[in-house]
Design an enzyme around this catalytic site. Sequence first.
Site, short mmCIF file in Angstrom:
data_model
loop_
_atom_site.label_atom_id
_atom_site.label_comp_id
_atom_site.label_asym_id
_atom_site.label_seq_id
_atom_site.Cartn_x
_atom_site.Cartn_y
_atom_site.Cartn_z
N GLU A 172 -13.86 -3.46 -4.39
CA GLU A 172 -13.51 -2.04 -4.37
C GLU A 172 -12.90 -1.63 -5.70
O GLU A 172 -12.23 -2.44 -6.37
CB GLU A 172 -12.49 -1.76 -3.26
CG GLU A 172 -13.00 -2.19 -1.91
CD GLU A 172 -12.06 -1.84 -0.76
OE1 GLU A 172 -12.48 -1.97 0.38
OE2 GLU A 172 -10.91 -1.42 -1.02
N CYS A 202 -8.63 1.84 -11.12
CA CYS A 202 -8.07 0.57 -10.66
C CYS A 202 -9.24 -0.34 -10.33
O CYS A 202 -10.05 -0.02 -9.46
CB CYS A 202 -7.21 0.84 -9.42
SG CYS A 202 -6.50 -0.63 -8.69
N CYS A 247 -9.11 -13.01 -3.39
CA CYS A 247 -8.03 -13.47 -4.27
C CYS A 247 -7.51 -14.79 -3.71
O CYS A 247 -7.45 -14.97 -2.50
CB CYS A 247 -6.90 -12.44 -4.31
SG CYS A 247 -5.57 -12.86 -5.49
N CYS A 252 -0.59 -13.85 -1.41
CA CYS A 252 0.68 -13.16 -1.15
C CYS A 252 0.62 -12.58 0.27
O CYS A 252 -0.32 -11.86 0.60
CB CYS A 252 0.92 -12.06 -2.19
SG CYS A 252 0.94 -12.70 -3.89
N CYS A 304 -0.15 -8.80 1.11
CA CYS A 304 -1.31 -8.17 0.46
C CYS A 304 -2.57 -8.45 1.25
O CYS A 304 -2.88 -9.61 1.55
CB CYS A 304 -1.43 -8.72 -0.97
SG CYS A 304 -2.93 -8.18 -1.81
N GLY A 359 -8.07 -9.30 -6.56
CA GLY A 359 -8.14 -10.45 -7.43
C GLY A 359 -6.94 -10.64 -8.32
O GLY A 359 -6.13 -9.73 -8.51
N LEU A 410 6.73 -9.26 -9.44
CA LEU A 410 7.88 -10.14 -9.21
C LEU A 410 8.26 -10.14 -7.73
O LEU A 410 8.27 -11.18 -7.08
CB LEU A 410 9.06 -9.70 -10.08
CG LEU A 410 10.13 -10.77 -10.25
CD1 LEU A 410 9.62 -11.94 -11.08
CD2 LEU A 410 11.39 -10.19 -10.89
N ASN A 452 3.14 -1.01 1.28
CA ASN A 452 2.06 -0.37 2.01
C ASN A 452 1.73 -1.34 3.14
O ASN A 452 1.11 -2.36 2.87
CB ASN A 452 0.91 -0.31 1.01
CG ASN A 452 0.07 0.87 1.24
OD1 ASN A 452 0.24 1.60 2.20
ND2 ASN A 452 -0.86 1.04 0.34
N CYS A 495 -2.25 0.27 -3.07
CA CYS A 495 -2.18 -1.11 -3.51
C CYS A 495 -2.03 -2.07 -2.35
O CYS A 495 -1.36 -1.79 -1.38
CB CYS A 495 -1.07 -1.33 -4.51
SG CYS A 495 0.46 -0.65 -3.99
N1 SAH Z 1 -3.16 -10.14 -8.51
C1 SAH Z 1 -2.53 -9.11 -9.29
C2 SAH Z 1 -3.05 -7.71 -8.94
C3 SAH Z 1 -2.69 -7.37 -7.53
S1 SAH Z 1 -2.63 -5.71 -6.95
C4 SAH Z 1 -1.04 -9.15 -9.06
O1 SAH Z 1 -0.60 -9.77 -8.11
O2 SAH Z 1 -0.30 -8.57 -9.85
C5 SAH Z 1 -1.39 -4.89 -7.85
C6 SAH Z 1 0.00 -4.84 -7.25
O3 SAH Z 1 0.01 -4.42 -5.87
C7 SAH Z 1 0.69 -6.21 -7.26
O4 SAH Z 1 1.99 -6.05 -7.75
C8 SAH Z 1 0.73 -6.56 -5.81
O5 SAH Z 1 1.75 -7.47 -5.51
C9 SAH Z 1 0.96 -5.20 -5.17
N2 SAH Z 1 0.70 -5.16 -3.74
C10 SAH Z 1 -0.14 -5.94 -3.05
N3 SAH Z 1 -0.08 -5.63 -1.74
C11 SAH Z 1 0.81 -4.63 -1.61
C12 SAH Z 1 1.27 -3.88 -0.50
N4 SAH Z 1 0.81 -4.10 0.72
N5 SAH Z 1 2.18 -2.91 -0.74
C13 SAH Z 1 2.63 -2.67 -1.99
N6 SAH Z 1 2.21 -3.35 -3.08
C14 SAH Z 1 1.31 -4.32 -2.90
#
Ligand code: SAH
Length: 423
Positions: free
Chosen positions: A116, A129, A136, A140, A143, A236, A294, A372, A415
């Site tokens: 996407e 974006c 991925c 996490c 996510c 990713g 972080l 989110n 995100c």
């Molecule tokens: N792999 C990369 C890009 C991920 S998406 C990374 O981890 O940085 C970009 C951001 O969205 C990251 O900071 C990720 O931790 C955050 N993110 C992922 N899921 C989320 C959620 N459910 N709510 C808020 N932020 C989220």
Amino acid sequence: MSADTPQARPEPGELTFAAPRAAKPPRHLADLSAAERRDAVAALGERPFRARQLAVHYFDRLVADPADMTDLPAASRDRLVADLLPPLLTPVRALECDDGATVKTVWRLFDGALVESVLMRYPQRATVCVSSQAGCGMNCPFCATGQAGLTRNMSAAEIVEQVVAAARSLARGGVTGRPDAEAVPGAVSAQTLGLGGESDDDADGPLDGQGPGRAGADAAQRPRARVSNVVFMGMGEPLANYRAVVGAVRRLTDPRPDGLGLSARGVTVSTVGLVPAIDRLAGEGLPVTLALSLHAPDDALRDELVPINTRFTVDAALDAARRYFDATGRRVSIEYALIRDVNDHAWRADRLGALLTRRGRGWVHVNPIPLNPTPGSRWTASEPRVQDTFVERLRARGVPTTVRDTRGREIDGACGQLAATAG
Ligand code: SAH
């Protein structure tokens, strides 16, 4: 294994670095440097200058249909396009919200894998974006993408194509920006949802070939909007697909017609904190913005929220982020998804502020993001007043802090919600 086969869900904390073996996407102009393109064209028996003509069509005119390439001899056109501009992304679905100013597109890749991208139009800029992997491997737990596991790495051209597709749709006027789109109550700046490691003061004007200076005054008369910012915040972990991501960044930032001519300042690469790759990126001579996810200032909690922390600790990731600033002069963004009663305590804000200021001032800013919630998750966003306190504590220590807005939530474009399904 075909990319249609869903990955097994990873176990909690399990990390996947190597993408499963998969057939490679077809080679494309955007995978190649200008010199490599000339060689590729010559290998087809064509005159090398045809490479530049093709690049003008693709990067400048945003055209990939041989019928539109009338400066190329008819016999060459089909051959060149078949070999160097194969279709890589097929749209499966497009969803819009924010009165049409945000559009999420689900794409099918050549092997059936789904990814996407999200295009967000603002009055003064447009941000795409992009995804860098199908799925991925970083797992996490908050996510949605992480929960599905890693299907495969994307090629440089598959990444670039997401931006070219967005640029085409802007050029056609397909994504309209509300004049008041940035007036989101409660949002300090217009960082997007998946987005923007960029903050107000370093957002460039739209890339309209006239330089940032022109952007403000006559935005209303601008004939067509252009992509100004690209954030690697879709599906990713970009630094786990290093070669393709750096290749894509080069194509995005190479001057037209060799590339799309975006300013590196408008590109943000977001990472969980793969320390050796951050150091390598710092040496590429590509001053993109680095965003570090972080989400916790203490190793005990970060081990759980960002499992790569078991390899590269909070201190190691922040040291690498500081080195990145030293090498590039680009202020680093710290992403911090605020999760109710999990990581949103005032003492954690204090600890984060101390960790950052201990490494100097002026090198970093913090982007708290309201969590989110993903389907089935036990976690939710922080209470507004808890979020406010978190922000105030950081600012009280002199750490610039801007809460990111949440464009795209209604279409699961926000995100962490990019988990493409064909459904
Ligand atoms: N792999 C990369 C890009 C991920 S998406 C990374 O981890 O940085 C970009 C951001 O969205 C990251 O900071 C990720 O931790 C955050 N993110 C992922 N899921 C989320 C959620 N459910 N709510 C808020 N932020 C989220």
